[in-house]
Design a protein around this motif. Structure first.
Motif, PDB file in Angstrom:
ATOM      1  N   LEU A   1       0.821  -1.205   0.000  1.00  0.00           N
ATOM      2  CA  LEU A   1       0.000   0.000   0.000  1.00  0.00           C
ATOM      3  C   LEU A   1       0.858   1.260   0.000  1.00  0.00           C
ATOM      4  O   LEU A   1       1.957   1.261   0.562  1.00  0.00           O
TER       5      LEU A   1
ATOM      6  N   SER B   1      -1.950   5.465   2.873  1.00  0.00           N
ATOM      7  CA  SER B   1      -3.010   4.491   3.175  1.00  0.00           C
ATOM      8  C   SER B   1      -3.629   4.733   4.550  1.00  0.00           C
ATOM      9  O   SER B   1      -2.964   5.208   5.466  1.00  0.00           O
TER      10      SER B   1
ATOM     11  N   THR C   1      -4.747   1.366  10.382  1.00  0.00           N
ATOM     12  CA  THR C   1      -5.424   0.085  10.600  1.00  0.00           C
ATOM     13  C   THR C   1      -5.662  -0.246  12.072  1.00  0.00           C
ATOM     14  O   THR C   1      -6.193  -1.302  12.380  1.00  0.00           O
TER      15      THR C   1
ATOM     16  N   ARG D   1       0.029  -4.577   7.933  1.00  0.00           N
ATOM     17  CA  ARG D   1       0.506  -4.311   6.578  1.00  0.00           C
ATOM     18  C   ARG D   1       0.685  -5.610   5.809  1.00  0.00           C
ATOM     19  O   ARG D   1       0.738  -6.694   6.387  1.00  0.00           O
TER      20      ARG D   1
ATOM     21  N   CYS E   1      -5.714  -4.093  -2.801  1.00  0.00           N
ATOM     22  CA  CYS E   1      -6.499  -3.955  -1.572  1.00  0.00           C
ATOM     23  C   CYS E   1      -7.969  -3.827  -1.948  1.00  0.00           C
ATOM     24  O   CYS E   1      -8.365  -2.896  -2.641  1.00  0.00           O
TER      25      CYS E   1
ATOM     26  N   LEU F   1     -10.436  -2.133   3.307  1.00  0.00           N
ATOM     27  CA  LEU F   1      -9.663  -1.672   4.443  1.00  0.00           C
ATOM     28  C   LEU F   1     -10.630  -0.859   5.284  1.00  0.00           C
ATOM     29  O   LEU F   1     -10.851   0.306   5.021  1.00  0.00           O
TER      30      LEU F   1
ATOM     31  N   LEU G   1      -8.396  -6.149   6.668  1.00  0.00           N
ATOM     32  CA  LEU G   1      -7.649  -5.958   5.421  1.00  0.00           C
ATOM     33  C   LEU G   1      -7.949  -7.151   4.522  1.00  0.00           C
ATOM     34  O   LEU G   1      -7.721  -8.290   4.919  1.00  0.00           O
TER      35      LEU G   1
ATOM     36  N   PHE H   1      -7.213  -8.569   0.648  1.00  0.00           N
ATOM     37  CA  PHE H   1      -6.392  -8.361  -0.546  1.00  0.00           C
ATOM     38  C   PHE H   1      -6.645  -9.444  -1.575  1.00  0.00           C
ATOM     39  O   PHE H   1      -6.953 -10.584  -1.237  1.00  0.00           O
TER      40      PHE H   1
END
Length: 134
Positions: A78, A82, A85, A98, A111, A114, A125, A127
């Motif tokens: 990212l 970004s 989190t 991450r 992504c 998020l 998260l 992906f």
């Protein structure tokens, strides 16, 4: 495996208690990352000013993680801008969670999600990973 190309994924939760413990953890982890294509986790440290809602102090643990990632060729999936989190009980935010990837073996993970679902102090998260098309 993505197609016929095997991938190695590592998921970590680094120590949360002290920068010294994380520094040792990242130093000891580096040899195990040599064949990793994707590294997911809660790293419990910030890597750049954009990762923190407070004033950033550059700690030895961040440097140790950076050195381990550079040594094995993993890069952040990212961009620096970004979203954070993690939200602490005292309301500061950071980007502790991450995803790192090896650009020579997989394309940058995309992504898809998020967000914080109010289920945890960490965001979800999600992906998508795709192989290189040569």
């Amino acid at each position: 495996a993505l197609g016929k190309m095997p991938i190695t994924v590592a998921v970590i939760y680094s120590p949360a208690d002290s920068p010294r413990e994380r520094t040792t953890f990242f130093q000891q982890l580096q040899p195990d990352l040599s064949n990793v294509n994707l590294l997911f986790g809660d790293f419990n440290c910030v890597m750049q000013e954009e990762d923190w809602s407070l004033v950033l102090a550059h700690w030895l643990d961040s440097l140790s993680l950076h050195e381990a990632l550079v040594a094995v060729g993993l890069i952040d999936a990212l961009p620096p801008s970004s979203p954070h989190t993690f939200t602490s009980p005292s309301s500061y935010t950071t980007r502790l969670n991450r995803v790192y990837y090896a650009p020579n073996s997989v394309r940058a993970p995309k992504c898809l999600t998020l967000n914080n679902l109010a289920l945890s102090d960490h965001s979800l998260l999600l992906f998508e990973v795709r192989k290189h098309t040569h």
